[in-house]
Design a protein around this motif. Sequence first.
Motif, short mmCIF file in Angstrom:
data_model
loop_
_atom_site.label_atom_id
_atom_site.label_comp_id
_atom_site.label_asym_id
_atom_site.label_seq_id
_atom_site.Cartn_x
_atom_site.Cartn_y
_atom_site.Cartn_z
N GLU A 84 0.86 -1.19 0.00
CA GLU A 84 0.00 0.00 0.00
C GLU A 84 0.89 1.23 0.00
N THR A 88 0.60 -1.05 -10.76
CA THR A 88 -0.24 -0.42 -9.75
C THR A 88 -1.67 -0.93 -9.85
N ARG A 89 -2.38 -0.77 -8.76
CA ARG A 89 -3.82 -1.01 -8.74
C ARG A 89 -4.40 -0.03 -7.72
N THR A 90 -5.68 0.27 -7.87
CA THR A 90 -6.32 1.19 -6.95
C THR A 90 -7.56 0.54 -6.35
N GLU A 91 -7.96 1.06 -5.22
CA GLU A 91 -9.13 0.56 -4.49
C GLU A 91 -9.85 1.76 -3.90
N THR A 92 -11.15 1.82 -4.13
CA THR A 92 -11.94 2.90 -3.55
C THR A 92 -12.32 2.54 -2.13
N THR A 102 -0.37 6.87 -9.55
CA THR A 102 -0.20 5.60 -10.28
C THR A 102 0.54 5.83 -11.59
N ALA A 138 -4.76 10.15 -6.88
CA ALA A 138 -4.37 8.74 -6.97
C ALA A 138 -3.95 8.39 -8.40
N THR A 179 -3.36 6.46 0.65
CA THR A 179 -4.76 6.71 0.33
C THR A 179 -4.91 8.19 0.05
N THR A 229 -9.15 7.07 -2.45
CA THR A 229 -8.65 6.04 -3.35
C THR A 229 -7.28 5.58 -2.85
N THR A 230 -7.17 4.29 -2.58
CA THR A 230 -5.91 3.72 -2.10
C THR A 230 -5.12 3.17 -3.28
N VAL A 231 -3.85 3.50 -3.33
CA VAL A 231 -2.95 3.04 -4.38
C VAL A 231 -2.06 1.93 -3.80
#
Length: 88
Positions: free
Chosen positions: A29, A67-71, A43, A39, A32, A76-78
Amino acid sequence: MGRRGRGRVLTRHADKAQWMRDHRFAWLEIATYPAAYSAATATHGIRGGAPSNKIARYYGPAGAFETRTETTDQGTTVHARYIGGPVT
């Protein structure tokens, strides 16, 4: 508090990039970000596609990181991982 510094995410990118190089293929991680565009900028810099991005210098060469992201509720977390040389 004035506008300067509000919502700013401070991340030690040099340390995170080194950790990922030491732990190839392990997701980490990064941070955020309260705004999705922040974000996206991060990325893009991590993947090395943004030479003007201030964090890109830690994640070279281009294509060496994924990379990937998550809401989340906070924004938004990278997440990123080191995969080695450039992706072809």
